[in-house]
Design a protein around this motif. Structure first.
Motif, PDB file in Angstrom:
ATOM      1  N   ALA A   1      84.174   2.024  60.874  1.00 21.06           N
ATOM      2  CA  ALA A   1      84.002   1.288  61.793  1.00 21.06           C
ATOM      3  C   ALA A   1      83.188   1.181  63.391  1.00 21.06           C
ATOM      4  O   ALA A   1      82.508   0.302  63.611  1.00 21.06           O
ATOM      5  CB  ALA A   1      85.719   1.880  62.620  1.00 21.06           C
ATOM      6  N   MET A   2      82.283   1.944  62.842  1.00 24.37           N
ATOM      7  CA  MET A   2      81.413   2.361  63.734  1.00 24.37           C
ATOM      8  C   MET A   2      80.710   3.133  62.654  1.00 24.37           C
ATOM      9  O   MET A   2      80.677   4.694  62.559  1.00 24.37           O
ATOM     10  CB  MET A   2      81.660   3.673  64.780  1.00 24.37           C
ATOM     11  N   ASP A   3      78.865   2.943  63.349  1.00 32.29           N
ATOM     12  CA  ASP A   3      78.012   4.411  62.392  1.00 32.29           C
ATOM     13  C   ASP A   3      76.990   4.484  63.659  1.00 32.29           C
ATOM     14  O   ASP A   3      76.531   3.251  64.483  1.00 32.29           O
ATOM     15  CB  ASP A   3      77.494   3.199  61.227  1.00 32.29           C
ATOM     16  N   VAL A   4      77.045   5.337  63.842  1.00 28.17           N
ATOM     17  CA  VAL A   4      75.812   5.751  65.114  1.00 28.17           C
ATOM     18  C   VAL A   4      75.191   6.700  64.593  1.00 28.17           C
ATOM     19  O   VAL A   4      75.129   7.667  63.953  1.00 28.17           O
ATOM     20  CB  VAL A   4      75.913   6.448  66.120  1.00 28.17           C
ATOM     21  N   ASP A   5      73.238   6.400  63.980  1.00 25.46           N
ATOM     22  CA  ASP A   5      72.290   7.153  63.413  1.00 25.46           C
ATOM     23  C   ASP A   5      71.411   7.745  64.287  1.00 25.46           C
ATOM     24  O   ASP A   5      70.768   6.951  65.486  1.00 25.46           O
ATOM     25  CB  ASP A   5      71.284   6.765  62.412  1.00 25.46           C
ATOM     26  N   LEU A   6      71.253   8.450  64.649  1.00 26.16           N
ATOM     27  CA  LEU A   6      70.014   9.431  65.310  1.00 26.16           C
ATOM     28  C   LEU A   6      68.476   9.116  64.497  1.00 26.16           C
ATOM     29  O   LEU A   6      68.235   9.150  63.632  1.00 26.16           O
ATOM     30  CB  LEU A   6      69.830  10.226  65.719  1.00 26.16           C
ATOM     31  N   LEU A   7      67.742   8.211  64.991  1.00 24.67           N
ATOM     32  CA  LEU A   7      66.991   7.184  64.512  1.00 24.67           C
ATOM     33  C   LEU A   7      65.806   9.072  64.243  1.00 24.67           C
ATOM     34  O   LEU A   7      64.863   9.151  63.409  1.00 24.67           O
ATOM     35  CB  LEU A   7      65.564   6.177  64.556  1.00 24.67           C
ATOM     36  N   TYR A   8      64.947   9.272  65.200  1.00 26.85           N
ATOM     37  CA  TYR A   8      63.634   9.287  66.185  1.00 26.85           C
ATOM     38  C   TYR A   8      63.879  10.538  67.217  1.00 26.85           C
ATOM     39  O   TYR A   8      64.976   9.821  68.023  1.00 26.85           O
ATOM     40  CB  TYR A   8      62.580   9.467  65.640  1.00 26.85           C
ATOM     41  N   LEU A   9      63.046  11.597  67.551  1.00 35.72           N
ATOM     42  CA  LEU A   9      63.294  12.255  68.354  1.00 35.72           C
ATOM     43  C   LEU A   9      61.618  12.782  69.105  1.00 35.72           C
ATOM     44  O   LEU A   9      60.736  13.916  68.460  1.00 35.72           O
ATOM     45  CB  LEU A   9      64.028  14.134  68.319  1.00 35.72           C
ATOM     46  N   ASP A  10      61.158  11.546  69.673  1.00 35.77           N
ATOM     47  CA  ASP A  10      59.983  12.467  69.718  1.00 35.77           C
ATOM     48  C   ASP A  10      59.029  12.444  68.050  1.00 35.77           C
ATOM     49  O   ASP A  10      59.551  11.914  67.062  1.00 35.77           O
ATOM     50  CB  ASP A  10      59.669  13.325  70.771  1.00 35.77           C
TER      51      ASP A  10
END
Length: 305
Positions: free
Chosen positions: A227-236
C-alpha cells in the motif's frame, strides 16, 4: 552554504555529547543607546553544544573533539567585535558561527545575558536564548501499487512535509514503474522527495515507517505488493550500517524507479562520491522501466476504473 533550523527535532543521534560553557564574561559594545555602543558593558554568555563525539571517544582522540578553548575564543571575538543593536542578533550570530566552524556540532544553544541593560528598575540580568540545529540534505523514494496509488502518494508527501524537523524542497513527477524483485504484480507509481532536515537517521526511519503504517502497509512478502513504501535514500554524507538501517540506501544505484525521479529533482546530488545523474547514466535500462505519467495519462485514471 550551511543551513540551520531554529527549533529542535526529536531523536538526537547516539554518540552525541552535551558540552556546556557557563558564564563566559566578555566586554562588548552592543545596544540600542549611543552610550552602550560608545562606552560598552559586560555580557555573560552561556553555551550548550550538542556534538557528535563518537570518533573522539572511540579513539580517545583530542583532535576529533570540539575544543572548549576554541569555542570560547570564537565567542569572545564575536562579542568584543563590531557592535549590533540587539542581543537577539548577537546570540544568532554566535550560534551560526559555531555551527559553521565545527562540523561535528549538531545543535548550538546560546544564551546572551546583559546585566547592565538600561532598565530603570531593580533586576539581576536580561538574557536572550537562541537554539539552532544543523540541517542536512535528505532524499526519499516513495512508491505503491495498491488502491488509489496517486492519492496515496500525495498523502505520503503531505505527511513528510508536516513532520517537525523536515523541510521539503522538491517533489518529482509521478512515474509508472515496472515491479522490481517480484514481477507478478501490478505496476507501481513512484516519486522522489528531497529536502533538508535536522532529524537523526533513525528518527527519519521511524517517520518513514509511521507513514507507511498510516497508509495501510502491513507485513508481507519482500518486494511484494504494498500500500505504501517510503525509503530513506541518503542523509548528506552520513553513513549508517546496523541491524535496521543502512545509509546510503544499498540498492538505489540499481533501481530505475529511484534514480529516474531522483535525477529529475536532484541530478547533482552526490551520494558516496557519485552524482545522481552519473548513477543513472551507468544504469542498465529496460524499455518502459520508468514512464512519466505526464507521458501516459492513463496512469492517473486507471485507479478509478
Amino acid at each position: 552554504m550551511s543551513a540551520f533550523r531554529e527549533e529542535g527535532p526529536e531523536g538526537e543521534m547516539t554518540g552525541q555529547s552535551i558540552i556546556r560553557v557557563e558564564r563566559l564574561c566578555v566586554y562588548g559594545h552592543h545596544g540600542v543607546l549611543p552610550e552602550e555602543t560608545r562606552l560598552g558593558q559586560r555580557f555573560v554568555i552561556d553555551l550548550e553544544i550538542c556534538a557528535d563525539t563518537r570518533d573522539a571517544v572511540e579513539g580517545d582522540d583530542y583532535t576529533q573533539a570540539v575544543c572548549y578553548a576554541a569555542l570560547c575564543e570564537r565567542v569572545v571575538a564575536l562579542v568584543s567585535g563590531p557592535p549590533v543593536r540587539l542581543i537577539e542578533t548577537l546570540a544568532d550570530r554566535i550560534a551560526r558561527d559555531l555551527l559553521g566552524a565545527f562540523p561535528t556540532i549538531a545543535r548550538a544553544r546560546i544564551r546572551v545575558g546583559k546585566p547592565g541593560a538600561p532598565i530603570a528598575h531593580g533586576f539581576d540580568t536580561v538574557s536572550v536564548e537562541t537554539t539552532l540545529w544543523r540541517q542536512r540534505s535528505v532524499g526519499f523514494s516513495l512508491g505503491c501499487n495498491m488502491g488509489d496509488r496517486a492519492a496515496a502518494l500525495r498523502m505520503a508527501v503531505t505527511w513528510l512535509g508536516l513532520a517537525p524537523g523536515l523541510e521539503i524542497e522538491a517533489v518529482s513527477g509521478l512515474y509508472r514503474t515496472a515491479p522490481w524483485g517480484v514481477t507478478d504484480q501490478p505496476d507501481f507509481y513512484n516519486l522522489c522527495v528531497t529536502g533538508r532536515t535536522s532529524l537523526a537517521p533513525h528518527a527519519l526511519l521511524r517517520l518513514c515507517k509511521e507513514i507507511e503504517t498510516r497508509l495501510g502497509r502491513t507485513p508481507g512478502m519482500r518486494w511484494g505488493a504494498r500500500a505504501m513504501d517510503v525509503d530513506l535514500l541518503y542523509l548528506d554524507d552520513c553513513a549508517v550500517s546496523d541491524s535496521v538501517l543502512t545509509l546510503p540506501h544499498p540498492h538505489m544505484t540499481g533501481r530505475a524507479f529511484v534514480l529516474v525521479p531522483l535525477a529529475e529533482i536532484a541530478p547533482a546530488q552526490k551520494i558516496s562520491g557519485q552524482s545522481v545523474s552519473d548513477m543513472l547514466d551507468r544504469l542498465p535500462r529496460a524499455a518502459d522501466d520508468a514512464v512519466p505519467c505526464t507521458d501516459a495519462p492513463f496512469c492517473l485514471t486507471e485507479d478509478q476504473t
